[in-house]
Design an enzyme around this catalytic site. Structure first.
Site, PDB file in Angstrom:
ATOM      1  N   CYS A 162     -16.536   1.954  -0.078  1.00 44.34           N
ATOM      2  CA  CYS A 162     -15.407   1.088   0.270  1.00 44.34           C
ATOM      3  C   CYS A 162     -15.061   1.142   1.745  1.00 44.34           C
ATOM      4  O   CYS A 162     -14.418   0.215   2.257  1.00 44.34           O
ATOM      5  CB  CYS A 162     -14.192   1.468  -0.567  1.00 44.34           C
TER       6      CYS A 162
ATOM      7  N   ARG B 227     -13.988  -8.468   0.844  1.00 38.73           N
ATOM      8  CA  ARG B 227     -12.550  -8.259   0.675  1.00 38.73           C
ATOM      9  C   ARG B 227     -11.809  -9.559   1.009  1.00 38.73           C
ATOM     10  O   ARG B 227     -10.874  -9.954   0.327  1.00 38.73           O
ATOM     11  CB  ARG B 227     -12.050  -7.133   1.599  1.00 38.73           C
TER      12      ARG B 227
ATOM     13  N   ARG C  43       0.884  -1.177   0.000  1.00 40.52           N
ATOM     14  CA  ARG C  43       0.000   0.000   0.000  1.00 40.52           C
ATOM     15  C   ARG C  43       0.913   1.217   0.000  1.00 40.52           C
ATOM     16  O   ARG C  43       1.727   1.398   0.905  1.00 40.52           O
ATOM     17  CB  ARG C  43      -0.911   0.005   1.232  1.00 40.52           C
TER      18      ARG C  43
ATOM     19  N   GLN D  69     -10.144  -3.716  -3.787  1.00 38.77           N
ATOM     20  CA  GLN D  69     -11.460  -3.200  -3.399  1.00 38.77           C
ATOM     21  C   GLN D  69     -12.484  -3.436  -4.513  1.00 38.77           C
ATOM     22  O   GLN D  69     -13.588  -3.930  -4.277  1.00 38.77           O
ATOM     23  CB  GLN D  69     -11.341  -1.698  -3.098  1.00 38.77           C
TER      24      GLN D  69
ATOM     25  N   ASP E 253     -17.094   7.438  -2.203  1.00 39.89           N
ATOM     26  CA  ASP E 253     -15.893   7.229  -1.384  1.00 39.89           C
ATOM     27  C   ASP E 253     -15.607   8.579  -0.715  1.00 39.89           C
ATOM     28  O   ASP E 253     -16.261   9.594  -1.018  1.00 39.89           O
ATOM     29  CB  ASP E 253     -14.727   6.792  -2.311  1.00 39.89           C
TER      30      ASP E 253
ATOM     31  N   HIS F  41      -7.151   0.873  -6.732  1.00 43.93           N
ATOM     32  CA  HIS F  41      -7.413   0.029  -5.560  1.00 43.93           C
ATOM     33  C   HIS F  41      -8.109  -1.244  -6.081  1.00 43.93           C
ATOM     34  O   HIS F  41      -9.301  -1.465  -5.861  1.00 43.93           O
ATOM     35  CB  HIS F  41      -8.296   0.783  -4.565  1.00 43.93           C
TER      36      HIS F  41
HETATM   37  N1   CP Z   1     -11.455  -0.006   1.923  1.00 44.67           N
HETATM   38  C1   CP Z   1     -10.184  -0.122   2.397  1.00 44.67           C
HETATM   39  O1   CP Z   1      -9.225  -0.370   1.667  1.00 44.67           O
HETATM   40  O2   CP Z   1     -10.067   0.052   3.728  1.00 44.67           O
HETATM   41  P1   CP Z   1      -8.691   0.220   4.516  1.00 44.67           P
HETATM   42  O3   CP Z   1      -8.096   1.537   4.096  1.00 44.67           O
HETATM   43  O4   CP Z   1      -9.087   0.210   5.970  1.00 44.67           O
HETATM   44  O5   CP Z   1      -7.782  -0.924   4.173  1.00 44.67           O
HETATM   45  N1  NVA Z   2      -9.748   6.898  -1.829  1.00 44.40           N
HETATM   46  C1  NVA Z   2      -9.422   6.485  -0.480  1.00 44.40           C
HETATM   47  C2  NVA Z   2      -9.700   5.035  -0.310  1.00 44.40           C
HETATM   48  C3  NVA Z   2      -9.458   4.475   1.078  1.00 44.40           C
HETATM   49  C4  NVA Z   2      -9.747   2.993   1.169  1.00 44.40           C
HETATM   50  C5  NVA Z   2      -7.969   6.823  -0.174  1.00 44.40           C
HETATM   51  O1  NVA Z   2      -7.116   6.611  -1.024  1.00 44.40           O
HETATM   52  O2  NVA Z   2      -7.709   7.296   0.932  1.00 44.40           O
END
Ligand code: CP
Ligand code: NVA
Length: 325
Positions: A277, A305, A114, A144, A237, A141
């Site tokens: 999400c 997930r 990540r 997701q 989101d 992502h």
């Molecule tokens: N939706 C999602 O990826 O959640 P987190 O940021 O908690 O992993």
């Molecule tokens: N768009 C958001 C998604 C979090 C799961 C971010 O990148 O923070």
């Protein structure tokens, strides 16, 4: 070889999972089938599918769902996870993404990353000799979106022909991956956003290419009401993604007309559902009555997930017959 009850399934051996556009529709359907199958399978054989295998999880940003669901996924298949946060093991500070990837490939069987920028992740993945999974980058992502379309299939039977509307920051990672998933499966994706948050022309062109063989389509609207007409799924989101906190006030002012409220559903199909999400900000991008209401699928998405990522790990680390590579 470990015998399983799984039917021969999709084999993504030697591949990465950075961006859904890397999959063809046949592979994506097979991955979804495997996720459905694994969701109902707690057999002893399945619980040993990844016995002795290690998944490294390198996170530069906070996470609840991605971190825990991957850890539970690999453990439930007989493998183990190790987690590292911060910059010390990640792309680019102490050593190059390439060196970090080559070293880790000697220790572990797959890596979830990540991160902020997508480009160092691509360099890391290109140098790794084990599968690399995008656990969220600035651009995409994909884990997701995989869980999201699994959830839509459970509710509607198929994503083909479904009208999915995304309101809010339509340039962000979740919006882009969701759109890729929907068009790959033959659905119709509508973005509702001000011009400042509209997907780029390059993104829309790429989506048109992805949908060419499936009938999937993507369109961008500035008028949320036009976008919402006849929607089966309403998705949003956060208005401000991780790493963009300095833009929050501006985003909140520009995206307010795109908040999902009970009124939004006046324009949708009567059976329309709400998806997000998570994490969510009640009272900003979504009204509490919507996210906590009967139409909301947000916790089914979060659960999926786990099931989607079990399938992904099996497809990347075993061959198409459940044999460990
Ligand atoms: N939706 C999602 O990826 O959640 P987190 O940021 O908690 O992993
Ligand atoms: N768009 C958001 C998604 C979090 C799961 C971010 O990148 O923070």
């Amino acid at each position: 070889m470990i015998a399983t009850r799984l039917a021969p399934h999709v084999n993504l051996q030697g591949r990465n999972f950075l961006d859904l556009a890397e999959l063809d529709p046949t592979e994506f359907h097979a991955l979804l089938r495997l996720a459905r199958e694994l969701k109902g399978d707690a057999s002893v054989a399945t619980r040993s599918l990844l016995r002795g295998r290690t998944l490294a999880m390198l996170f530069e940003k906070p996470s609840l769902r991605t971190r825990v669901s991957f850890e539970v996924a690999v453990t439930s298949l007989g493998g183990q996870a190790l987690f590292a946060s911060g910059s010390e093991m990640l792309v680019g500070t102490r050593e190059s993404p390439e060196d970090a990837a080559r070293v880790l490939s000697r220790y572990v069987d797959a890596v979830v990353v990540r991160t902020h920028e997508h480009e160092p992740l691509e360099r890391f993945a290109a140098a790794a000799s084990v599968p690399v999974i995008n656990g969220l980058s600035a651009l995409y992502h994909p884990c997701q979106a995989f869980a999201d379309v699994l959830t839509m299939e459970e509710r509607f039977g198929s994503v083909e022909g479904l009208r999915v509307v995304y309101l809010g920051d339509a340039r962000n990672n979740v919006a882009t991956s969701l759109a890729q998933a929907v068009v790959l499966l033959g659905g119709s994706m509508r973005f509702a956003a001000p011009l400042s948050h509209r997907p780029s022309e390059a993104t829309l062109e790429r989506l048109a290419e992805l949908g060419a063989s499936t009938g999937g389509r993507a369109r961008a609207f500035t008028d949320p009401v036009r976008a919402l007409r006849g929607a089966d799924v309403v998705y949003t989101d956060v208005w401000t993604s991780m790493g963009e906190e300095h833009l929050h006030e501006r985003n909140a002012a520009m995206l307010l007309p795109y908040a999902v409220t009970e009124r939004s559903f006046a324009y949708t199909a009567p059976h329309a559902v709400f998806m997000h999400c998570l994490p969510a900000h009640r009272g900003q991008e979504v009204a509490p009555a919507v996210i906590d209401g009967a139409r909301s699928l947000v916790f089914d998405q979060a659960e999926n997930r786990l099931h989607a990522q079990r399938a992904l790990l099996v497809a990347l680390i075993t061959d198409g017959k459940g044999t460990l590579l």
